[in-house]
Scaffold this motif. Structure first.
Motif, short mmCIF file in Angstrom:
data_model
loop_
_atom_site.label_atom_id
_atom_site.label_comp_id
_atom_site.label_asym_id
_atom_site.label_seq_id
_atom_site.Cartn_x
_atom_site.Cartn_y
_atom_site.Cartn_z
N LEU A 46 51.13 92.34 66.25
CA LEU A 46 51.03 93.53 67.09
C LEU A 46 49.97 93.35 68.18
O LEU A 46 50.15 93.81 69.31
CB LEU A 46 50.70 94.74 66.23
N VAL A 47 48.87 92.66 67.82
CA VAL A 47 47.85 92.36 68.82
C VAL A 47 48.43 91.48 69.92
O VAL A 47 48.24 91.73 71.12
CB VAL A 47 46.63 91.66 68.16
N GLU A 48 49.15 90.45 69.53
CA GLU A 48 49.74 89.52 70.50
C GLU A 48 50.71 90.24 71.44
O GLU A 48 50.82 89.89 72.62
CB GLU A 48 50.45 88.39 69.76
N ALA A 49 51.38 91.28 70.92
CA ALA A 49 52.31 92.05 71.74
C ALA A 49 51.61 93.05 72.64
O ALA A 49 52.27 93.70 73.47
CB ALA A 49 53.31 92.78 70.83
N GLY A 50 50.28 93.18 72.50
CA GLY A 50 49.53 94.08 73.36
C GLY A 50 49.56 95.53 72.93
O GLY A 50 49.26 96.43 73.73
N ALA A 61 41.92 86.57 71.41
CA ALA A 61 40.48 86.28 71.39
C ALA A 61 39.87 86.90 70.14
O ALA A 61 40.30 87.97 69.69
CB ALA A 61 39.79 86.83 72.63
N THR A 62 38.89 86.23 69.56
CA THR A 62 38.18 86.72 68.38
C THR A 62 36.74 87.02 68.77
O THR A 62 36.05 86.18 69.34
CB THR A 62 38.20 85.67 67.26
N ILE A 63 36.27 88.22 68.43
CA ILE A 63 34.96 88.69 68.88
C ILE A 63 34.15 89.15 67.68
O ILE A 63 34.64 89.89 66.81
CB ILE A 63 35.12 89.86 69.88
N HIS A 72 39.91 103.14 71.32
CA HIS A 72 40.98 102.14 71.44
C HIS A 72 41.92 102.26 70.24
O HIS A 72 41.46 102.47 69.11
CB HIS A 72 40.40 100.73 71.47
N PRO A 73 43.22 102.12 70.44
CA PRO A 73 44.16 102.16 69.31
C PRO A 73 43.96 100.93 68.42
O PRO A 73 44.05 99.79 68.87
CB PRO A 73 45.54 102.14 69.97
N LEU A 74 43.65 101.18 67.14
CA LEU A 74 43.33 100.12 66.21
C LEU A 74 44.50 99.84 65.26
O LEU A 74 45.20 100.77 64.84
CB LEU A 74 42.10 100.48 65.37
N ILE A 75 44.67 98.58 64.94
CA ILE A 75 45.67 98.14 63.97
C ILE A 75 44.92 97.79 62.69
O ILE A 75 44.07 96.91 62.69
CB ILE A 75 46.44 96.92 64.48
N GLY A 76 45.22 98.48 61.61
CA GLY A 76 44.50 98.25 60.36
C GLY A 76 45.45 98.05 59.20
O GLY A 76 46.63 98.38 59.27
N ARG A 119 43.87 90.81 72.68
CA ARG A 119 44.42 89.90 73.68
C ARG A 119 43.32 89.46 74.64
O ARG A 119 42.35 90.19 74.88
CB ARG A 119 45.53 90.59 74.47
N ARG A 120 43.48 88.27 75.18
CA ARG A 120 42.47 87.73 76.10
C ARG A 120 42.37 88.53 77.40
O ARG A 120 41.35 88.48 78.08
CB ARG A 120 42.77 86.26 76.40
N ASP A 121 43.43 89.28 77.72
CA ASP A 121 43.39 90.11 78.93
C ASP A 121 42.94 91.54 78.64
O ASP A 121 42.97 92.40 79.51
CB ASP A 121 44.75 90.11 79.63
N HIS A 122 42.47 91.79 77.41
CA HIS A 122 41.96 93.13 77.06
C HIS A 122 40.53 93.27 77.57
O HIS A 122 39.77 92.29 77.57
CB HIS A 122 42.00 93.32 75.54
N PRO A 123 40.11 94.47 78.02
CA PRO A 123 38.73 94.66 78.52
C PRO A 123 37.64 94.24 77.54
O PRO A 123 36.58 93.76 77.96
CB PRO A 123 38.68 96.16 78.80
N LEU A 124 37.87 94.40 76.23
CA LEU A 124 36.85 94.05 75.24
C LEU A 124 36.70 92.54 75.05
O LEU A 124 35.75 92.09 74.43
CB LEU A 124 37.17 94.71 73.89
N ALA A 125 37.63 91.76 75.60
CA ALA A 125 37.59 90.31 75.41
C ALA A 125 36.57 89.63 76.32
O ALA A 125 36.37 88.42 76.22
CB ALA A 125 38.97 89.71 75.65
N ALA A 126 35.91 90.39 77.17
CA ALA A 126 34.98 89.79 78.13
C ALA A 126 33.65 89.39 77.51
O ALA A 126 32.85 88.70 78.15
CB ALA A 126 34.74 90.77 79.29
N THR A 127 33.38 89.81 76.27
CA THR A 127 32.11 89.49 75.62
C THR A 127 32.36 88.82 74.27
O THR A 127 33.45 88.96 73.70
CB THR A 127 31.26 90.76 75.42
N SER A 128 31.37 88.10 73.77
CA SER A 128 31.52 87.41 72.49
C SER A 128 31.05 88.23 71.30
O SER A 128 31.35 87.91 70.16
CB SER A 128 30.75 86.08 72.52
#
Length: 318
Positions: A254-258, A278-280, A211-215, A192-201
């Motif tokens: 699931l990502v969109e739901a946070g 966001a895609t990083i 971090h809990p990962l969805i695989g 999500r764009r409001d996730h801490p990891l979204a601050a970098t490209s």
């Protein structure tokens, strides 16, 4: 057999070639295939010929033209100057001949012609539509049957003859199948764009720890490619695969739901600016999957399927 008893004066090629010998249509296809694959062995496999038989085809065509067309050394295969100039003319001849054959089949009930293929879902959604649209413009009477299957199911469908060929990832190797790569699709992080990891490209894989990962399922081809690449890179990562899904589209939900972050192929992520996701880029290491054409070794495609396969290769390699 094609035969030319006249002098072909090609102004656009800036030379005159006197083709008084017989040559066959397959000689033209052999010439194009060798230059397309830059390899005699790969071209021979594509045409279902032995390498010596392919070499004889090239020699026959060179004798008909009266000039060397391909330079072959231990390091590379490349066209001569004449071969380079002749290539677009040969391509046009092949295209026009094959289109004429398909036009003739139209008169004999071409509405029955069909291309049957299996594709991993992400390729079916993002990869095929543009090529199918171009193909339909040239051959509007040919229908398509597309089976969107998982990587392993798609390989099975090709192997057992349920489809003529497939678009798949090189997650599994089978002796009875031939894989022709078309493109590399990198694995990226979606959050999500409001996730801490979204601050970098760009992020290293190590940043995902904690971090809990969805695989996707461990049985999927994508997961096999991912696990193998990380093992080869000797990455001792403590990744928390908290959620497991069968389809990549579910992970995005699931990502969109946070509920977590997801690692998935770039083709499976939103292709336009998404309001929530966001895609990083992931590095150290960069992990990619190869997407390409899968065929049964030694099988011969129908004319419609062969033409569509060639269009796929030209579109995605060019």
């Amino acid at each position: 057999m094609l035969q030319s008893n006249c002098v072909v004066n090609c102004k656009e090629l800036q030379y005159c070639c006197d083709m008084r010998n017989n040559f066959e249509f397959l000689d033209l296809r052999a010439f194009l295939a060798v230059l397309e694959f830059a390899s005699f062995s790969e071209a021979a496999r594509h045409l279902n010929l032995s390498t010596p038989a392919l070499s004889r085809r090239i020699k026959s065509f060179e004798e008909a033209v009266g000039a060397q067309l391909i330079e072959r050394t231990t390091r590379r295969v490349a066209p001569t100057q004449i071969g380079r100039e002749l290539m677009p003319l040969v391509r046009r001849l092949v295209d026009e001949f094959e289109e004429s054959i398909l036009s003739i089949s139209d008169l004999r009930g071409r509405h029955r012609a069909q291309v049957t293929l299996a594709s991993v879902p992400t390729a079916a959604f993002y990869f095929l539509p543009r090529v199918i649209e171009t193909f339909n413009q040239r051959f509007p009477g040919i229908r398509f049957r597309i089976m969107d299957l998982s990587a392993n199911e798609g390989l099975d469908a090709v192997a057992n003859g349920e489809v003529e060929f497939g678009i798949n990832i090189i997650g599994a190797s089978r002796e009875e199948l031939v894989f022709t790569p078309l493109m590399e699709d990198p694995f990226v992080l979606a959050c999500r764009r409001d996730h801490p990891l979204a601050a970098t490209s760009t992020l290293p894989w190590s940043a995902l720890q904690g971090h809990p990962l969805i695989g996707v399922s461990k049985k999927s081809g994508n997961r096999a490619v991912l696990d193998h690449a990380l093992a080869v890179a000797n990455q001792q990562l403590a990744l928390n695969w908290f959620y497991e899904v069968n389809h990549l589209s579910t992970s995005l939900g699931l990502v969109e739901a946070g509920l977590g972050i997801s690692v998935l192929p770039k083709l499976a992520t939103p292709q336009r600016e998404h309001p929530l996701i966001a895609t990083i880029k992931l590095v150290d290491p960069i992990v990619t999957r190869s997407i390409g054409v899968v065929e049964r070794r030694g099988a011969r495609l129908s004319p419609s399927a062969m033409r569509f396969r060639e269009m796929l290769v030209t579109e995605w390699r060019g």
